[in-house]
Scaffold this motif. Sequence first.
Motif, PDB file in Angstrom:
ATOM      1  N   UNK A 127       0.819  -1.081  -0.032  1.00  0.00           N
ATOM      2  CA  UNK A 127       0.100  -0.028  -0.040  1.00  0.00           C
ATOM      3  C   UNK A 127       0.625   1.250   0.076  1.00  0.00           C
ATOM      4  N   UNK A 128       1.803   1.328   1.079  1.00  0.00           N
ATOM      5  CA  UNK A 128       2.632   2.270   0.951  1.00  0.00           C
ATOM      6  C   UNK A 128       3.446   2.847  -0.274  1.00  0.00           C
ATOM      7  N   UNK A 129       4.011   1.895  -1.043  1.00  0.00           N
ATOM      8  CA  UNK A 129       4.709   2.046  -2.227  1.00  0.00           C
ATOM      9  C   UNK A 129       3.714   2.909  -3.555  1.00  0.00           C
ATOM     10  N   UNK A 130       2.476   2.181  -3.488  1.00  0.00           N
ATOM     11  CA  UNK A 130       1.601   2.749  -4.403  1.00  0.00           C
ATOM     12  C   UNK A 130       1.154   4.048  -4.077  1.00  0.00           C
ATOM     13  N   UNK A 131       0.820   4.308  -2.887  1.00  0.00           N
ATOM     14  CA  UNK A 131       0.442   5.790  -2.557  1.00  0.00           C
ATOM     15  C   UNK A 131       1.447   6.871  -3.083  1.00  0.00           C
ATOM     16  N   UNK A 132       2.622   6.668  -3.166  1.00  0.00           N
ATOM     17  CA  UNK A 132       3.515   7.536  -3.681  1.00  0.00           C
ATOM     18  C   UNK A 132       3.402   7.805  -4.984  1.00  0.00           C
ATOM     19  N   UNK A 133       2.643   7.118  -5.634  1.00  0.00           N
ATOM     20  CA  UNK A 133       2.566   7.534  -7.112  1.00  0.00           C
ATOM     21  C   UNK A 133       1.900   8.765  -7.321  1.00  0.00           C
ATOM     22  N   UNK A 134       1.148   9.456  -6.298  1.00  0.00           N
ATOM     23  CA  UNK A 134       0.481  10.672  -6.208  1.00  0.00           C
ATOM     24  C   UNK A 134       1.254  11.616  -6.951  1.00  0.00           C
ATOM     25  N   UNK A 135       2.301  11.779  -6.780  1.00  0.00           N
ATOM     26  CA  UNK A 135       3.187  12.853  -7.287  1.00  0.00           C
ATOM     27  C   UNK A 135       3.146  13.003  -8.834  1.00  0.00           C
ATOM     28  N   UNK A 136       3.121  11.645  -9.600  1.00  0.00           N
ATOM     29  CA  UNK A 136       2.928  11.377 -10.916  1.00  0.00           C
ATOM     30  C   UNK A 136       1.626  12.004 -11.337  1.00  0.00           C
ATOM     31  N   UNK A 137       0.484  11.451 -10.599  1.00  0.00           N
ATOM     32  CA  UNK A 137      -0.974  11.704 -11.033  1.00  0.00           C
ATOM     33  C   UNK A 137      -0.911  13.164 -10.834  1.00  0.00           C
TER      34      UNK A 137
END
Length: 304
Positions: free
Chosen positions: A100-110
């Motif tokens: 869950x934690x690494x997936x959440x880091x993709x917010x910067x790309x979004x």
Amino acid sequence: MTDQKQAMLYGLATVLLWSTVATAFKLALADLAPVQMLLVAVSASVLVMGMILAGQGRFRLAFQLSRRQYLQSMGMGLINPCLYYFFLFGAFDRLPAQEAQPLNYTWALVLAYLSVPFLGQKLRGLDILAGLVCYAGVVVIATRGQVTALSFSDPVGVALALGSTVIWASYWIIATRDSRDPTVGLFLNFLFGLPVIAVVCWQTAGLDFLVSGGGGSLAAAVYVGVFEMGVAFVLWSQAMKKAENTSKVSNLIFISPFLSLVFIYFILGEKILPSTYIGLVLIMGGLWLQQTKTRHREQELEHG
């Protein structure tokens, strides 16, 4: 001490706090439903942000806004904390912390992609490449390395994690038009969001846990509210305010997910899968590529 050194210290302190929250999420969710954890965490966050504003002599600013700004606080409060953390805690409730934690880091790309239609920014080839690399990492983590089978470990959990990135990025795009003091704005957002969370918790998971107690889970939820939602935001704001070179401070964020795995392994006892390492390297690599745009722009400004 120079402003840049102070900014780096504030940034490092923030990164250390961010690195512990994935572990705290899982500890809180051991005995609490996501919405119960949200109620405790937001209550603690409102209290600590109010104390920070009072300590800075700025608490009165929360009562000096226009009617439109208070309505804005209500609307933004429904997004953050209500909707965002409901998705995020839901993801952590269903997935191992290392996923869950690494997936959440993709917010910067979004955020970079949503800035194209909503803020009029340009999409470059590097942004597309960064996206391909990042989401390759997402697939590796979500399938636990079984990429060719495309069999997701928990499709709903993955959807909640990725959904949280869209909500968080949308929140920050809306925040670009926010003229309120950042800490005052966040305090009011959480204050207005708190009654909504309380009603939803009462009608769904119930409030019995407040009487029966959750022991370590309650303490972990309070920790999340105080540090992840409150203190970390103030520290990061100070880091950005004092930074002479914001990209150097921003790059500290790349330390957080790897340090987080250390806490997840030693405190939660999760065996870190090889697919987690591979996927996380891909995600961080993609985000690094995407951030080169910011670094190039700062270098151009520095050299005129």
